[in-house]
Every structure is written in structure tokens, then in C-alpha cells.
Design a protein around this motif. Structure first.
Motif, short mmCIF file in Angstrom:
data_model
loop_
_atom_site.label_atom_id
_atom_site.label_comp_id
_atom_site.label_asym_id
_atom_site.label_seq_id
_atom_site.Cartn_x
_atom_site.Cartn_y
_atom_site.Cartn_z
N THR A 1 -5.25 -3.99 1.40
CA THR A 1 -6.25 -3.59 2.39
C THR A 1 -7.64 -4.03 1.96
O THR A 1 -7.89 -4.38 0.81
N SER B 1 4.11 -0.47 10.05
CA SER B 1 4.41 -1.72 10.76
C SER B 1 3.96 -1.64 12.21
O SER B 1 3.43 -2.62 12.76
N ARG C 1 1.52 -2.25 0.36
CA ARG C 1 0.63 -2.62 1.46
C ARG C 1 -0.79 -2.13 1.20
O ARG C 1 -1.76 -2.76 1.62
N ASP D 1 1.52 0.16 13.50
CA ASP D 1 0.06 0.27 13.65
C ASP D 1 -0.70 -0.66 12.73
O ASP D 1 -1.88 -0.42 12.44
N ASN D 2 -0.04 -1.71 12.26
CA ASN D 2 -0.72 -2.78 11.52
C ASN D 2 -1.49 -2.23 10.31
O ASN D 2 -2.66 -2.54 10.10
N ASN D 3 -0.82 -1.40 9.52
CA ASN D 3 -1.40 -0.85 8.29
C ASN D 3 -2.73 -0.14 8.54
O ASN D 3 -3.72 -0.35 7.83
N HIS D 4 -2.75 0.70 9.54
CA HIS D 4 -3.97 1.42 9.89
C HIS D 4 -4.46 2.23 8.68
O HIS D 4 -3.67 2.89 7.99
#
Length: 715
Positions: A544, A500, A540, A502-505
Motif C-alpha cells: 500500500t 479483492s 497486500r 474493494d481493491n485493497n481499500h
């Protein structure tokens, strides 16, 4: 020359003057200031130390001035052997006052690692035993004898004297420390219980003095090796040239705190009874005469151990001896040295730029040792517990995290307070790169628990059987499986927070899936009687734009499915009650994940499945029905590049159509993905879609479908 003259004049002033006036003496103040500045900046030469030791130990200038002079006896390279003899002579003759005697003993303890010849201290050390009843000197005598004691030094009258003293003044940590060494050599002579924590024995008030001595040594070494890139390069060159032979011990210490292998040189200097000779073994083999492992295995019980067990970090043969015999004397001596050295390197001194290579080299050798014996070391855990509380997350990060992966199995409350919480605080405020390192560290820690620590715990408890372990540490019984379950839950929540933040790095997602892959095989590979599913964050990865995400999610779910089936077949696992774990809830969550993946990738019903418990459960009207196709196997944003490549290979250039046309030949498309090293999707569909599995044709039929598709005009 200009810098040497002032300190020479200052030393001559103290040596020459028979009686020095204290009050209002400007010359005294200047001489003492010069001496203090020079000793703290670059140290004193051997000749200067010998001259000042004679003056200070005699006490002819008074106690206060003598103590200040002793504080200035900081060696530039080595502490001379002659000065050691002077200290013992003046102390044992009681020429100086008790205050000066105490300062002299503190000096020997402070410069112990830099003494020119330890053999002299070992020969003269037990002369101090006659002063053991002096209440002021006893702590320092015990500390010094603790470092110097050899096997033949343990005599019954000394044990009786210490026990009598302990009975009279009460249990004191310094007495317990010296008795602990005696008990290691001869357990039958010391029947009392000794605390195992090294830090309780000799708490020091001279840490600043130690730090000044260390800084002087490091500065001098840096000046001597300024033409080299680092002190590590010097170590390698000297080692290649002859194993650092002929280099003074103090310089070796500055290059590397790990001692070199040498025998204890324990030649008996007194006449012993035949019984004591038998106890001591008449003809021990010095360890330096053991060239290889074959020679070691011929007479392992007759090997004379080196005087510093810390040499095990440097000697593979000594490591084999420790792991082969698991002798408590060896392991306790090694643990005492290791805790003292590790505490000094990490906790008790400020790290300078010159010290970083030395400490990193020391930690690397320690890591190699733990990998060799395949277990953690209890004293390392205790130091790590303290260091992580003050760690900035930057110094020695790679080495510290690798040591954490070998941490012993503890109750979860201990693990949470001392390791997980410090790492969590670092996790939430650092970059994604450090987050990935922490997740990988905790993944390796979990693997160590499952593969090594849980089997060792099960062997030892509940029957308290002797366990195959080099370093024994009895922490008592607790629910080991609950610790593992709670650790998985903790890491699972931690990665959810990280994704959350790191925006789904993609990099963090990769390490998250690596953690889930390891957790998914804990039953089949490590025999743990449970299967724990991750929280919703795993979905998640399905959203991607990198094919790695959805493909590895399919692989993880495949692995969970196999483990759940194996767990269901295993009748023993159903009899084990593990708190914080529900088998029915796990199976239900797995079924939800499987249905979501099937509806998304294969059935094209990602948002119109009609299930309340789905991860993609949205209110009616929020999403267009055409959104179902956007996550299908051939239209998914992660697989679109592969879809276009598939069309280019299977269609003429002028007839390439929309990727929707792949719907009719999805089986061929999955074979194409398998060719592109994305085989997890095909395996998942084959294992979950029964109708597809039953209707899938042969390779020849698939080729015919592909041919028809090539000849079609597309959509």
C-alpha cells in the motif's frame, strides 16, 4: 367531535338492541364496519371497551357477532380494570358459549401488557382453573396462568390435576409451559422433564391481532409526543422527573418494552399450612424496598423478586442479584420474558418508524446487561439465529452485530449455518463500511471465544463440573479449539475476498490487520495452544501507499514470532492434537513471511531472492532487477514522504540529495521513523536481522554517522 359520533352511534346500536337481525341488515354492516375501522386506526376508550365487553361477553347477539366485537376491543391507551372483571365473570359463569369464552381469553392474552391493573388479574386468574379440563379453553387458560402465576399459586392439587390431564390427553406444549413455571418455584412437586424452549409452549395464531394493537398504541403515543424529537426523549424526561411514576403501564410499554421494578405484591389471600408457610418464607422483603447493593447483600435469600424479571434490564441492583445468586428460577423467568419480548420486537411485527427508537433502546439495554454479566444469553442466540436469516443488514445493525459478539460457543457447523453464512451474504453485497463492521464484529466474537467461552468450556467439560455462569446452557461436548481454528480460517478467507472486491481499500485493510493482530497474540494473552498464520492476503498491506500498512505488517509478524517461540517452549501444547491445524506448516509459513519482509525492506532483494515458496516469486525476466529497490525501506512508496522529511531535517537545503543516500544511515532513519510513531519496523529488523542486531552501535556512534551524513554532498 365528528369522528367520535359515528363510533358512539355504532356502540349504542350494539348496546341498545336486544336482538339484532343478521341477514340483510345494512345498519349492522355499517355499524360493524365503523367500529372495526375506528378500533384499528386509533383504538377505543375505556368506557367504550367496558360497554362492548358487556355486550360481547354476554353472547346475546350470537357467537359470530360476539367474536367480531371482541376483535374490536383494541384499547387506545389502557385496557380498563372493570372490563377484565367482566371477562372473568362471564367466562367462569359459562354464560357465553365456549367459542366466545375462548375469544375472551385470547383477548386478555393479547392486551396483557396494556391492562390497567395487573393485580386484579392475579387475584382472579386462578378462578379459571376450574375450566382447565375444557379442551378448547385449556391452551388459553394455561397461557394466561403462565403469565400470572406467583409462588403462592403453586399448589399440590393443581400440579396433580395438570399431570392427570397430561396423562389422559398426552404431552401438550401448553401443559408443559404451565408446569415449567411450577417446577421453577417448587422442583420437588414436578418430577417430569420440561422442554426449555419458550416458543414450544404457546404458539399463537393471533400475531396479526397483536400487531394491530401494537400499531394503535404506537400511533397514539406518537401523536401525544409529536412535540418531542422521539419517544426516547420522552422516556428520559419522564425518568428525570420521577422515574415514570404515575404514568399508566400501557404508556410506559409504548415508550419502552422493559417493565419497571416493582414487587410481586404477593399478599397471601388464603390460609396456608405451617409447612407451606415455611416453604414460602413468612416475611419476604419486597424488592422495591431494596435501595442499594449493601442492603441487598444482607438478606439476599429473603428478597421477594419483582413480578416481571425483565426489569433486570433497567435495575442495576437486580442485575447484581442475578449475577450474585445465579438462581435458576430468576434466570429461567428472565429468559422466558426475554425470548418472548425479543421475538415480538424483532420477528413478529413489522417495524414502523415510531418503533425504531423503542427497539434500539431495548437492544442497547440488553447489550449493557450482557456486558455486565460478561457472557451471552442462550435465548438471545436463538432469536438472533432466526433474525439473521431474514435480516436486511440495515435495521439495528450496530446493536445486532454487538449482540453477535457475545454469542455462546457452539460447534462450528451451528455457527456457520446460523451466523457466519448470513453475515457472509451481507458482506459480499454491501459497501466497504459495512464490510469493516462485519470484520470487527467477527474479531470481537473471536476475542470473546478466546477470553471467556473457551475457559468456561474447559472448566465444565469433560467432567461436567458446575461452571460459574449466570445462564447455563448444556450443548454437550465438542471440539471447542477446532471451532476457534475454523472460525479464524473462515474470517481469513472472508477478508481475502473483501480486499479483492474493494481493491485493497485502506479502511478494510486496517480492520484486516486488526483481526490479524488479535489472532497473533492468542497464545500469549489467552493461552490457546496454537498459533494460526493468515493467508497471503497479509502481504497486500506491504504494497500500500500508506505507511500504516507495512508498519503494522511488521508488528503483526513480530507478534507471531514471539507467540511461536512461546509455543515452542510450552511442552504441553505439543501434546494437544487439533484437527485442521499443523504446527510445522505454521512455522514454515512464518519463516517465509519473515524472509520476504527482510528481503523487501532491508536486503533490497524483493524479487531476486531465489526462493520458490516466496510471496514475491516471479519468473526470470518479468521484472527489472532495479525493481528490488522500489520496496526498500527508504524508497518504498509508503515511506517516501518520511524519507524526504528526513533529508530535509538532516541536510542543508542546497544539498538535499536522492533518498538512495539513506541506505548508508538506515539505522538513523529507523530512529527517525520511531520518532514519527512508526516503531514496528525497527523492532522487526532488530528481532530478525542478526547481523544488524550484533553490529548496531551505541547512540553516540549513530549520532556520528548522522553528522557525517549531514556534512556529505549527497548522491
Amino acid at each position: 367531535m365528528g369522528q367520535e359520533e359515528p363510533v358512539t352511534d355504532a356502540i349504542d346500536y350494539f348496546v341498545r338492541e336486544e336482538k339484532i337481525k343478521k341477514r340483510g341488515n345494512v345498519q349492522l354492516s355499517l355499524a360493524l364496519k365503523t367500529l372495526e375501522d375506528v378500533s384499528k386506526s386509533k383504538g377505543l376508550s375505556a368506557d367504550d371497551i367496558i360497554a362492548l365487553t358487556d355486550v360481547a361477553a354476554s353472547g346475546r347477539h350470537g357467537d359470530e357477532l360476539s367474536c367480531k366485537l371482541i376483535k374490536c376491543l383494541i384499547p387506545a391507551s389502557v385496557f380498563p380494570d372493570r372490563a377484565v372483571v367482566m371477562v372473568f365473570s362471564y367466562t367462569c359463569a359459562s354464560i357465553a358459549s365456549t367459542k366466545v369464552q375462548a375469544m375472551l381469553l385470547r383477548l386478555l392474552i393479547a392486551v396483557y401488557d396494556y391492562v390497567e391493573k395487573k393485580e386484579t388479574m392475579q387475584k382472579l386468574g386462578y378462578l379459571l382453573f376450574c375450566l382447565i379440563e375444557n379442551s378448547i379453553l385449556t391452551p388459553y387458560i394455561c397461557h394466561l396462568l403462565y403469565n400470572l402465576t406467583r409462588k403462592e399459586d403453586v399448589r399440590l392439587f393443581r400440579v396433580r390435576k395438570l399431570l392427570e390431564l397430561q396423562t389422559r390427553i398426552g404431552i401438550q406444549p401448553y401443559l408443559s409451559g404451565l408446569l415449567s413455571v411450577y417446577k421453577l418455584y417448587f422442583p420437588n412437586l414436578v418430577s417430569i422433564e420440561i422442554p426449555s424452549t419458550r416458543k414450544q409452549f404457546f404458539p399463537s395464531s393471533d400475531k396479526y391481532w397483536y400487531a394491530v394493537i401494537r400499531n394503535v398504541q404506537e400511533r397514539n403515543q406518537a401523536a401525544e409526543t409529536s412535540h418531542m424529537r422521539s419517544s426516547l426523549e420522552l422516556s428520559e424526561k419522564l425518568r428525570a422527573a420521577g422515574g415514570l411514576q404515575g404514568i399508566p403501564p400501557s404508556k410506559r410499554r409504548k415508550i419502552d418494552p422493559i417493565p419497571y421494578v416493582h414487587s410481586s405484591n404477593s399478599t397471601l389471600t388464603v390460609k396456608l399450612s405451617s409447612r407451606l408457610k415455611a416453604m414460602l418464607e413468612e416475611k419476604p422483603i419486597p424488592f422495591v424496598q431494596i435501595p442499594d447493593i449493601d442492603t441487598l447483600l444482607k438478606n439476599p435469600e429473603k428478597v421477594e423478586l419483582p413480578s416481571q424479571m425483565g426489569a433486570a434490564l433497567r435495575s442495576p441492583v437486580l442485575q447484581y442479584l442475578m449475577s450474585y445468586s445465579a438462581d435458576p428460577v430468576m434466570t429461567r423467568r428472565f429468559s422466558f420474558w426475554l425470548q418472548d419480548t425479543l421475538s415480538n420486537e424483532l420477528l413478529d411485527c413489522s417495524h414502523s418508524a415510531a418503533s425504531f427508537p423503542r427497539i434500539e433502546s431495548f437492544l442497547e439495554k440488553l447489550i449493557q446487561f450482557t456486558e455486565f454479566i460478561q457472557e451471552g444469553i442462550p435465548v438471545v442466540d436463538k432469536v438472533l439465529f432466526r433474525y439473521l436469516q431474514i435480516w436486511n443488514g440495515l435495521d439495528f445493525r450496530q446493536q445486532v452485530l454487538r449482540l453477535v459478539t457475545r454469542c455462546r460457543l457452539y460447534p462450528f457447523s451451528v455457527l456457520l449455518e446460523n451466523i457466519l453464512e448470513p453475515l457472509r451474504k451481507l458482506f459480499v453485497r454491501t459497501s466497504v463500511f459495512i464490510k469493516c463492521q462485519i470484520i470487527m464484529c467477527l474479531t470481537q466474537l473471536l476475542r470473546n471465544y478466546a477470553a471467556v467461552e473457551i475457559p468456561r468450556y474447559n472448566l465444565k467439560y469433560p467432567d461436567s463440573k458446575p461452571c460459574v455462569s449466570v445462564f447455563e446452557d448444556d450443548i454437550g461436548m465438542f471440539d471447542a479449539l477446532s471451532t476457534v481454528i475454523k472460525l479464524i480460517q473462515y474470517v481469513d478467507r472472508l477478508v481475502s475476498v473483501g480486499l479483492s472486491l474493494d481493491n485493497n481499500h485502506s479502511l478494510l485493510l486496517h480492520f484486516t490487520l486488526t483481526f490479524n493482530e488479535m489472532v497473533s497474540v492468542m497464545h500469549t494473552q489467552y493461552g490457546l495452544p496454537f498459533v494460526y498464520l493468515p493467508s497471503r492476503h497479509v502481504i497486500r498491506a506491504l504494497l500500500t501507499d500508506n505507511a500504516m500498512g507495512p508498519a503494522r505488517v511488521c508488528g503483526v509478524i513480530n507478534s507471531y514470532k514471539k507467540n511461536c517461540q512461546k509455543l515452542k517452549e510450552d511442552s504441553v501444547s505439543s501434546e494437544i492434537d487439533i484437527p485442521a491445524y499443523c504446527k510445522k506448516e505454521t512455522i514454515h509459513s512464518l519463516n517465509v513471511l519473515i524472509l520476504d519482509l527482510c528481503d523487501t525492506l532491508w536486503r533490497r532483494r524483493a524479487f531476486t531472492h531465489g526462493r520458490i515458496d516466496s510471496h514475491f516469486n516471479f519468473e526470470d525476466g518479468l521484472l527489472d532487477i532495479e525493481a528490488n529497490d522500489c520496496l526498500s525501506l527508504y524508497l518504498h512508496q509508503a515511506f517516501l514522504p518520511f524519507s524526504l522529511l528526513f533529508l530535509k531535517e538532516t541536510q542543508p537545503k542546497e544539498r538535499i540529495g536522492h533518498p538512495k543516500g539513506i541506505k548508508e544511515v538506515r539505522d538513523t532513519f529507523m530512529e527517525f521513523l520511531e520518532r514519527e510513531n512508526i516503531s514496528e519496523v525497527k523492532e522487526f529488523i532488530l528481532n530478525t536481522i542478526t547481523r544488524y542486531r550484533n553490529s548496531t552501535g551505541t547512540h553516540q556512534q549513530t549520532a556520528e554517522i548522522s553528522t557525517r551524513y549531514r556534512n556529505s554532498t549527497g548522491t
